[in-house]
Write a protein that holds these residues in place. Structure first.
Motif, mmCIF file in Angstrom:
data_model
loop_
_atom_site.group_PDB
_atom_site.id
_atom_site.type_symbol
_atom_site.label_atom_id
_atom_site.label_comp_id
_atom_site.label_asym_id
_atom_site.label_seq_id
_atom_site.Cartn_x
_atom_site.Cartn_y
_atom_site.Cartn_z
ATOM 1 N N ASP A 70 -11.919 -0.233 7.016
ATOM 2 C CA ASP A 70 -12.522 -0.341 5.695
ATOM 3 C C ASP A 70 -11.805 0.503 4.652
ATOM 4 O OD1 ASP A 70 -13.329 2.169 6.483
ATOM 5 O OD2 ASP A 70 -15.461 1.794 6.293
ATOM 6 N N LYS A 71 -10.745 1.210 5.047
ATOM 7 C CA LYS A 71 -9.981 2.041 4.116
ATOM 8 C C LYS A 71 -8.532 2.107 4.583
ATOM 9 C CE LYS A 71 -9.830 6.627 2.098
ATOM 10 N NZ LYS A 71 -10.382 7.978 2.106
ATOM 11 N N LEU A 72 -7.619 2.098 3.611
ATOM 12 C CA LEU A 72 -6.195 2.209 3.930
ATOM 13 C C LEU A 72 -5.688 3.594 3.579
ATOM 14 C CD1 LEU A 72 -4.797 -1.135 2.536
ATOM 15 C CD2 LEU A 72 -5.129 -0.512 4.912
ATOM 16 N N GLN A 128 -8.424 8.300 8.598
ATOM 17 C CA GLN A 128 -8.051 7.546 7.404
ATOM 18 C C GLN A 128 -7.393 8.474 6.409
ATOM 19 O OE1 GLN A 128 -11.971 6.049 6.479
ATOM 20 N NE2 GLN A 128 -11.474 4.074 7.391
ATOM 21 N N GLY A 129 -6.442 7.935 5.658
ATOM 22 C CA GLY A 129 -5.789 8.704 4.623
ATOM 23 C C GLY A 129 -4.430 9.239 5.051
ATOM 24 N N CYS A 139 0.084 3.759 2.697
ATOM 25 C CA CYS A 139 0.541 3.262 4.000
ATOM 26 C C CYS A 139 2.032 3.529 4.187
ATOM 27 C CB CYS A 139 0.265 1.764 4.132
ATOM 28 S SG CYS A 139 -1.480 1.323 4.120
ATOM 29 N N CYS A 152 0.838 -1.207 0.000
ATOM 30 C CA CYS A 152 0.000 0.000 0.000
ATOM 31 C C CYS A 152 0.872 1.257 0.000
ATOM 32 C CB CYS A 152 -0.914 -0.037 1.221
ATOM 33 S SG CYS A 152 -1.879 1.458 1.488
ATOM 34 N N THR A 168 -5.334 3.502 7.785
ATOM 35 C CA THR A 168 -6.115 3.929 8.945
ATOM 36 C C THR A 168 -5.169 4.042 10.128
ATOM 37 O OG1 THR A 168 -8.144 2.903 8.158
ATOM 38 C CG2 THR A 168 -7.993 3.306 10.519
#
Length: 86
Positions: A41-43, A59-60, A8, A5, A45
């Motif tokens: 539910d989102k990367l 998130q983000g 990430c 990611c 986090t």
């Protein structure tokens, strides 16, 4: 965070930099997503936990959100950031 990611990886570099900039000495931990534990539910986090209980999350990778998150967390014990593999 998840190795595959890109956001990430970016957050993993930026979070410690911003913490240093804000003179935050809270330990920062990175761990892989665990479905039964994190409910992501989102990367990416990022969560602030106290005694293992989640108190705040974002998130983000937005720089303003990172700073706001760290300022919120500065009175607490640790920060955990995590992603997941599908």
């Amino acid at each position: 965070g998840a190795d595959w990611c890109r956001p990430c990886k970016h957050l993993k570099k930026e979070l410690p930099k911003v913490a240093t900039e804000l003179t935050c000495d809270i330990p920062i931990y990175f761990e892989e997503y665990q479905e039964k534990k994190h409910f992501v539910d989102k990367l990416p986090t990022t969560c602030m936990t106290i005694d293992g209980l989640e108190k705040v999350r974002f998130q983000g990778t937005d720089a303003a959100n990172i700073k706001s998150f760290i300022r919120t967390a500065m009175a607490f014990d640790n920060i955990e950031a995590y992603g997941f593999e599908a």
